[in-house]
Design an enzyme around this catalytic site. Structure first.
Site, PDB file in Angstrom:
ATOM      1  N   LYS A 165       0.904  -1.149   0.207  1.00  0.00           N
ATOM      2  CA  LYS A 165       0.027  -0.100  -0.141  1.00  0.00           C
ATOM      3  C   LYS A 165       0.896   1.155   0.044  1.00  0.00           C
ATOM      4  CE  LYS A 165      -0.355  -0.077   5.033  1.00  0.00           C
ATOM      5  NZ  LYS A 165      -1.325   0.147   6.096  1.00  0.00           N
ATOM      6  N   ARG A 171      -9.732  -0.007  15.346  1.00  0.00           N
ATOM      7  CA  ARG A 171     -10.177   0.809  14.188  1.00  0.00           C
ATOM      8  C   ARG A 171     -11.004   0.436  13.242  1.00  0.00           C
ATOM      9  NH1 ARG A 171      -4.487   1.276  11.170  1.00  0.00           N
ATOM     10  NH2 ARG A 171      -4.858  -0.993  10.832  1.00  0.00           N
ATOM     11  N   HIS A 204      -5.937  -7.523  13.898  1.00  0.00           N
ATOM     12  CA  HIS A 204      -4.777  -6.563  13.751  1.00  0.00           C
ATOM     13  C   HIS A 204      -4.304  -6.286  14.997  1.00  0.00           C
ATOM     14  CE1 HIS A 204      -1.941  -4.313  11.453  1.00  0.00           C
ATOM     15  NE2 HIS A 204      -2.073  -3.216  12.204  1.00  0.00           N
ATOM     16  N   ARG A 243       1.229 -10.543   7.420  1.00  0.00           N
ATOM     17  CA  ARG A 243       1.067  -9.512   6.537  1.00  0.00           C
ATOM     18  C   ARG A 243       2.385  -8.576   6.944  1.00  0.00           C
ATOM     19  NH1 ARG A 243      -3.783  -9.605   9.322  1.00  0.00           N
ATOM     20  NH2 ARG A 243      -3.028  -7.965  10.715  1.00  0.00           N
ATOM     21  N   TYR A 295      13.580  31.592   5.889  1.00  0.00           N
ATOM     22  CA  TYR A 295      12.572  32.348   6.439  1.00  0.00           C
ATOM     23  C   TYR A 295      12.568  32.398   8.119  1.00  0.00           C
ATOM     24  CZ  TYR A 295      10.354  31.298   1.752  1.00  0.00           C
ATOM     25  OH  TYR A 295      10.030  31.272   0.497  1.00  0.00           O
ATOM     26  N   CYS A 323      12.810  24.917   3.312  1.00  0.00           N
ATOM     27  CA  CYS A 323      11.945  25.444   2.453  1.00  0.00           C
ATOM     28  C   CYS A 323      11.276  24.586   1.543  1.00  0.00           C
ATOM     29  CB  CYS A 323      12.650  26.592   1.688  1.00  0.00           C
ATOM     30  SG  CYS A 323      13.603  27.754   2.367  1.00  0.00           S
ATOM     31  N   ASP A 334      11.463  23.821  -1.523  1.00  0.00           N
ATOM     32  CA  ASP A 334      12.156  23.092  -2.694  1.00  0.00           C
ATOM     33  C   ASP A 334      13.685  23.216  -2.408  1.00  0.00           C
ATOM     34  OD1 ASP A 334      10.022  23.051  -4.590  1.00  0.00           O
ATOM     35  OD2 ASP A 334      10.306  25.336  -4.289  1.00  0.00           O
TER      36      ASP A 334
END
Length: 382
Positions: A49, A146, A175, A231, A272, A319, A321
């Site tokens: 997943k 869950r 689980h 799993r 920043y 930042c 990028d």
């Protein structure tokens, strides 16, 4: 195999990006063999997943299949469909709870469905009559809180599905919320809640699956029965424990490039909000990666990177990028750093994924899953 025009174009495009995730499929093969030996007579269900936890679901699944894995798990229907389009024919379990409108797609693409409630069981029975055969995994909630049926409701739901034309009982599952060691009291309590159901209902199913990556190493009881599956997700990717144990090898190495080097005066601030100030005249390298690539902003002023065989500290806020690294005072080893040099964000030559996760106050799962789609993946199978 020669590259297609599409593959060749993709490789050329990837070469133009400063940041690269290198995925070692040879390490994946090694890890599968370690996990299979650990599982004994139990089978492995490869959890791919979230694009195989950021590593690439299709390349990973293909290697797993070559290594003999015959069961797969994803989180969503589109993830399962992508594996089918890639030619994967083995059973694929969708771990999330389905909405009734999704069930025809399960039938059309031969995806196994998780059944966590009586309402879903009734919808599956109806869809199997109208849309086509369905394979069901009944999930019991023994303490995760869950998804899943209360244990006392499980038998009625199993009997409902057992009597439904076109429904195959593929799996009975629960689980575990913990399983951190062999004396994990809560995990043992969950196993005790599940065991009566396994004994009374398990024979109706093709498989029973309880163990996840942690339980595979710490709770052999979760595999000590016929037709068991484990799993395995994070263990496949070499990140099951911190620090790594049992000989598992991390698959991913994340690197970027220095895009500028400059010398700044004492008192100069960076990035920043000016959260870093040079205590002395300093060499600063700007790196072509940022939080849009999946390098968390929380690493600001905390993390280290690998550069020319040394560790250097991140300086200032990360930042979108780019981020900056303090190379130290002029005249030191940092003088050797130049534009275009490789910067190891994690993996061989830099910090481990575990270190990065600790600096970012998270877990290795989130670090790898967070590597964005704009970061090219380069696959090494050796």
């Amino acid at each position: 195999m020669p590259l297609s025009d599409v593959d060749r174009d993709a490789a050329q495009d990837a070469a133009l990006a400063p940041t690269m995730a290198e995925v070692h499929l040879g390490h994946l093969r090694h890890n599968v063999r370690v996990l299979r030996a650990r599982a004994g007579q139990a089978g492995l269900m490869g959890v791919v997943k979230a694009d195989a936890y950021g590593h690439g679901a299709v390349p990973v699944a293909r290697v797993l299949r070559e290594e003999g894995v015959r069961h797969f798990a994803v989180a969503t229907v589109p993830e399962g469909m992508a594996l089918r389009r890639a030619g994967l024919d083995e059973p694929i379990l969708v771990l999330s709870a389905p909405l009734p409108a999704y069930l025809p797609a399960y039938a059309r693409h031969r995806l196994d469905v998780t059944v966590p409630s009586r309402a879903v069981a009734e919808a599956v029975a109806a869809a199997a009559r109208q849309a086509g055969p369905l394979r069901a995994h009944v999930k019991v909630d023994t303490g995760m809180g869950r998804l899943g049926l209360p244990p006392e409701e499980a038998e009625a739901v199993v009997r409902l599905l057992e009597a439904a034309p076109g429904v195959t009982l593929a799996g009975l599952e629960t689980h575990l919320a913990t399983a951190t060691d062999e004396a994990d009291a809560f995990a043992l309590e969950q196993l005790e809640r599940f065991e009566p159901l396994r004994k009374t209902l398990g024979e109706a199913f093709e498989h029973v699956h309880v163990a996840h990556s942690g339980a595979l190493f710490h709770l052999p009881q979760s595999l000590a029965f016929d037709r068991a599956l484990a799993r395995v997700g994070i263990a496949l990717y070499g990140l099951a424990t911190a620090p790594p144990r049992a000989g598992l090898r991390p698959l991913m190495r994340l690197s970027s490039r220095v895009v500028q080097v400059k010398t700044v005066a004492a008192g100069t601030t960076l990035s920043y909000r000016r959260t870093w100030r040079a205590a002395r005249r300093s060499r600063i390298a700007t790196v072509g990666a940022g939080y849009a690539d999946g390098y968390p902003r929380l690493l600001s002023n905390r993390a280290e990177v690998g550069l020319r065989g040394r560790r250097y500290a991140v300086a200032g806020l990360v930042c979108m990028d780019m981020f900056m690294v303090n190379l130290g005072a002029p005249g030191g080893p940092g003088d050797a750093v130049g534009e275009g040099d490789e910067v190891v964000l994690f993996g061989a030559g830099g910090p481990t994924t575990f270190e990065v996760a600790q600096w970012a106050e998270t877990i290795t799962y989130e670090i790898c899953c967070g590597i964005s789609a704009r970061v090219p993946r380069r696959y090494v199978d050796a």
